[in-house]
Design an enzyme around this catalytic site. Sequence first.
Site, PDB file in Angstrom:
ATOM      1  N   THR A  11       0.812  -1.211   0.000  1.00 18.00           N
ATOM      2  CA  THR A  11       0.000   0.000   0.000  1.00 18.00           C
ATOM      3  C   THR A  11       0.846   1.262   0.000  1.00 18.00           C
ATOM      4  O   THR A  11       1.971   1.277   0.517  1.00 18.00           O
ATOM      5  CB  THR A  11      -0.910   0.024   1.242  1.00 18.00           C
ATOM      6  OG1 THR A  11      -1.590   1.276   1.333  1.00 18.00           O
ATOM      7  CG2 THR A  11      -0.107  -0.165   2.517  1.00 18.00           C
ATOM      8  N   TYR A  64      -1.788   0.567  10.281  1.00 17.24           N
ATOM      9  CA  TYR A  64      -2.003  -0.177   9.038  1.00 17.24           C
ATOM     10  C   TYR A  64      -0.802  -0.033   8.119  1.00 17.24           C
ATOM     11  O   TYR A  64      -0.220  -1.017   7.647  1.00 17.24           O
ATOM     12  CB  TYR A  64      -3.277   0.299   8.348  1.00 17.24           C
ATOM     13  CG  TYR A  64      -3.381  -0.180   6.919  1.00 17.24           C
ATOM     14  CD1 TYR A  64      -3.418  -1.541   6.626  1.00 17.24           C
ATOM     15  CD2 TYR A  64      -3.428   0.725   5.856  1.00 17.24           C
ATOM     16  CE1 TYR A  64      -3.494  -1.988   5.311  1.00 17.24           C
ATOM     17  CE2 TYR A  64      -3.508   0.290   4.549  1.00 17.24           C
ATOM     18  CZ  TYR A  64      -3.541  -1.067   4.282  1.00 17.24           C
ATOM     19  OH  TYR A  64      -3.609  -1.507   2.990  1.00 17.24           O
TER      20      TYR A  64
END
Length: 332
Positions: A119, A143
Amino acid sequence: MEKQAVLVTGGAGYVGSHACMALSEAGFLPVCYDDLRRGNRWAVQWGPLIEAPLEDSAALASAMQSHSVAAVMHFAAYAYVAESMSDPSSYFRNNVSGSINVLDAMVASGVPNLVISSTCAIYGIPPALPIVEEMPAAPINPYGASKHIMEEIADWYAQTHGLRTCALRYFNAAGCDPSGAIGEWHDPEPHVFPLAIAAALDRNSQFSIFGTDYPTPDGTAVRDYVHVSDLAEAHVLALHRLLEGGDNLRCNLGTGQGTSVKEVLEAVASAAGRKPNVVMHPRRPGDPPELVADPSLAMQTLRWKPIRSDPLTIAEDAHRWYVRRLGERSLA
């Protein structure tokens, strides 16, 4: 000729299921490994489902060995930024410890190739735009940190165990399969396009704009949206690269073009035939004004080109899916 099998962790999830579809279309057998805590059983359509968690190391190794998989595509992860801020423990346990279990099972089973779902959240707030892979990792939430740690661990396994890895750092996944076979379905739903579509179709639903005073052309935040089918295609190209002996790689998956929140709303209004109901809010802490990728490396090394990632196509494909899934009558 027997199809090469690929173990797809998180293959019942949003991007993972689209990757399974793309793998099948490319002549592979996707073997979905998912505990269905956040995946959908109906999304598993192109190969067998092994219903087991990442915590089960024996089940992972058994799945790899019984299907003689040539590679692993690792999607299984928790992926909500806000949730990671309130519950970092579960993110590090699932995303980091779970990834170690996958890597250990690969080593034990002699599976050498790994495509990693990563990501742009690993970059945090970048020092400049567009974002290039050489920029330092500086995640601002658990995250993003968990994904960065996962990449680093995979690199060490590559050095010590000879694994070949390709980490794909994608920006804002959006859209649904153009044929309508599968699509995006989260509970709760965190993503902009489906939230905007719900606000267009459901008169009782509202779309929240967080901040209209950013230093951007229309004052709203700008992001790089990538159609999920384009993302799936990139994973297949990365797999081919590894199977052909290519070097380890980390690369961005984006379009290089930013789309503002207001531009998303315009695209959704065009696709749905009505404007979303909108409510304004102040900026949220930590939201950067603009995040846009430099996708040159993926385009050069993988020969990847995002062909469905313009905002209107994303909105049309997503709208078609939601109307089919829910039925317009229930949303009117």
